[in-house]
Design a protein around this motif. Structure first.
Motif, PDB file in Angstrom:
ATOM      1  N   THR A   2      44.661  71.582-106.992  1.00  0.00           N
ATOM      2  CA  THR A   2      43.969  70.374-106.967  1.00  0.00           C
ATOM      3  C   THR A   2      43.821  69.938-108.545  1.00  0.00           C
ATOM      4  OG1 THR A   2      43.477  70.746-104.060  1.00  0.00           O
ATOM      5  CG2 THR A   2      42.396  68.988-106.228  1.00  0.00           C
ATOM      6  N   GLU A  13      34.122  74.395-106.065  1.00  0.00           N
ATOM      7  CA  GLU A  13      35.930  73.547-105.725  1.00  0.00           C
ATOM      8  C   GLU A  13      35.429  72.421-105.119  1.00  0.00           C
ATOM      9  OE1 GLU A  13      36.868  75.703-102.174  1.00  0.00           O
ATOM     10  OE2 GLU A  13      37.252  77.361-102.858  1.00  0.00           O
ATOM     11  N   THR A  16      36.308  68.013 -99.700  1.00  0.00           N
ATOM     12  CA  THR A  16      37.118  67.019 -99.136  1.00  0.00           C
ATOM     13  C   THR A  16      36.729  66.314 -98.080  1.00  0.00           C
ATOM     14  OG1 THR A  16      36.661  68.781 -96.585  1.00  0.00           O
ATOM     15  CG2 THR A  16      38.436  69.365 -98.462  1.00  0.00           C
ATOM     16  N   CYS A  17      37.729  65.369 -98.474  1.00  0.00           N
ATOM     17  CA  CYS A  17      37.693  63.638 -97.844  1.00  0.00           C
ATOM     18  C   CYS A  17      36.878  64.365 -96.432  1.00  0.00           C
ATOM     19  CB  CYS A  17      38.679  62.996 -97.798  1.00  0.00           C
ATOM     20  SG  CYS A  17      38.583  61.306 -97.634  1.00  0.00           S
ATOM     21  N   PRO A  21      40.842  66.027 -93.944  1.00  0.00           N
ATOM     22  CA  PRO A  21      40.176  67.145 -94.507  1.00  0.00           C
ATOM     23  C   PRO A  21      40.916  67.713 -95.437  1.00  0.00           C
ATOM     24  CG  PRO A  21      39.821  66.964 -92.087  1.00  0.00           C
ATOM     25  CD  PRO A  21      40.788  65.731 -92.424  1.00  0.00           C
ATOM     26  N   ASP A  22      42.412  67.718 -95.533  1.00  0.00           N
ATOM     27  CA  ASP A  22      43.516  68.646 -96.334  1.00  0.00           C
ATOM     28  C   ASP A  22      43.553  68.080 -98.309  1.00  0.00           C
ATOM     29  OD1 ASP A  22      44.151  65.708 -95.233  1.00  0.00           O
ATOM     30  OD2 ASP A  22      45.926  66.363 -95.626  1.00  0.00           O
ATOM     31  N   ARG A  23      42.269  66.822 -98.266  1.00  0.00           N
ATOM     32  CA  ARG A  23      42.376  66.124 -99.117  1.00  0.00           C
ATOM     33  C   ARG A  23      41.361  66.754-100.270  1.00  0.00           C
ATOM     34  NH1 ARG A  23      45.098  59.785 -98.164  1.00  0.00           N
ATOM     35  NH2 ARG A  23      46.293  60.628 -96.975  1.00  0.00           N
ATOM     36  N   ALA A  24      41.398  67.265-101.644  1.00  0.00           N
ATOM     37  CA  ALA A  24      40.051  67.298-102.146  1.00  0.00           C
ATOM     38  C   ALA A  24      39.560  66.216-103.037  1.00  0.00           C
ATOM     39  CB  ALA A  24      40.495  68.595-102.999  1.00  0.00           C
ATOM     40  N   THR A  25      39.127  65.968-103.262  1.00  0.00           N
ATOM     41  CA  THR A  25      38.003  64.467-103.891  1.00  0.00           C
ATOM     42  C   THR A  25      36.644  65.212-104.249  1.00  0.00           C
ATOM     43  OG1 THR A  25      37.768  62.589-103.878  1.00  0.00           O
ATOM     44  CG2 THR A  25      36.870  63.449-101.652  1.00  0.00           C
ATOM     45  N   CYS A  37      38.648  60.410-100.190  1.00  0.00           N
ATOM     46  CA  CYS A  37      39.588  60.293-100.686  1.00  0.00           C
ATOM     47  C   CYS A  37      39.542  58.442-102.329  1.00  0.00           C
ATOM     48  CB  CYS A  37      41.344  60.680-100.139  1.00  0.00           C
ATOM     49  SG  CYS A  37      41.687  59.558 -99.501  1.00  0.00           S
TER      50      CYS A  37
END
Length: 287
Positions: A2, A13, A16-17, A21-25, A37
């Protein structure tokens, strides 16, 4: 991998949104401060808020209400719907009669017009359906113009449901007045009773708001003079609609703030109930 946003500390790190949960932001909601996100954020007056906070804020905002307690909406719907029904009925009777000027010659017109003997014989619907019939183009044009002018002011103030309550109570009031005191063999039609009821409602609303009622009184007075002066006009229908419309409107605008909706509903229901009782008593006299 990412990509880190500009300025993000290296070696840490990203969270996550909260909704994905699968998206880092590296972004957060300025209201609840949860990581979100870009897809879950909406622009707000200060920064960005998540869709959950935006939805919650919209539910907590109270919609403005009018002096009758109705949720304010400038959009006119009921008035246009009533005009459409009246125009459609006129067009249908004109087609069936084969004449725009003499549309009253159609069988449908004869079946729906207010004919007191017919009402006494069990054709009670004539008390209502006659309010959607008109004798010729001039008759419907005048009534629909008046309905539009009154409706564009009263419908936003009363709300659609209360406005329709006043309209139909006035329409029935005009029909019952003709049935009680008019000639038993004289056909009557038109939305004038309902229109006069709206005039009465406008006067009551102005008085409730402590505004100058001079213009409303002038319009009502002028129309009553015309009703008295010109032949072929149902004065009883006009007066019945005017009185009932004013009384129902008074029950709406002067209802106590506590349990206001219940008081207003009761005023409308009581008016309809009284008119039905009067019609039943009259039917017994003619039977």
């Amino acid at each position: 991998m990412t990509d880190l946003p500009p300025g993000a500390p290296i070696g840490h790190e990203l969270p996550t949104c909260a909704r994905h949960p699968d998206r880092a932001t590296g972004l957060r909601c300025t209201r609840c401060e949860r990581p979100m996100c870009p897809e879950c954020l909406r622009e707000a007056s200060v920064g960005y808020q998540c869709v959950d906070c935006v939805s919650s804020g919209q539910r907590s905002v109270r919609r403005p209400v009018t002096f009758t307690g109705a949720a304010y909406s400038p959009t006119i719907v009921a008035t246009y719907a009533l005009i459409a029904v009246n125009v459609a009925m006129f067009a249908l009777t004109a087609v069936l009669a084969g004449s725009v000027v003499d549309n009253q010659r159609s069988d449908l017109f004869a079946d729906l017009v207010l004919w007191p003997y017919g009402v006494a014989d069990g054709e009670w619907w004539r008390l209502v359906t006659s309010g959607f019939l008109h004798f010729g183009p001039a008759h419907i044009a005048l009534n629909m113009i008046a309905l539009y002018v009154l409706g564009r002011d009263l419908e936003p103030a009363f709300g659609k449901v209360r406005f329709l309550g006043v309209y139909f109570a006035s329409l029935l009031g005009g029909g019952v007045a003709v049935y009680l005191f008019g000639g038993v063999n004289t056909p009557v039609a038109g939305a004038s009773g309902a229109v006069y009821g709206l005039m009465g409602a406008l006067l009551v609303a102005l008085l409730r708001r402590r505004l100058n009622p001079g213009s409303a009184l002038g319009v009502i007075g002028l129309n009553l003079v015309i009703s008295f002066s010109l032949p072929g006009i149902s004065l009883l229908g006009h007066l019945g609609g005017l009185v009932v419309g004013a009384l129902v409107a008074a029950g709406i605008v002067y209802a106590p703030a506590a349990n206001r909706n219940a008081w207003q509903s009761g005023a409308v229901v009581a008016a309809f109930a009284l008119l039905v009782v009067l019609a039943v008593v009259r039917t017994g006299q003619l039977a």
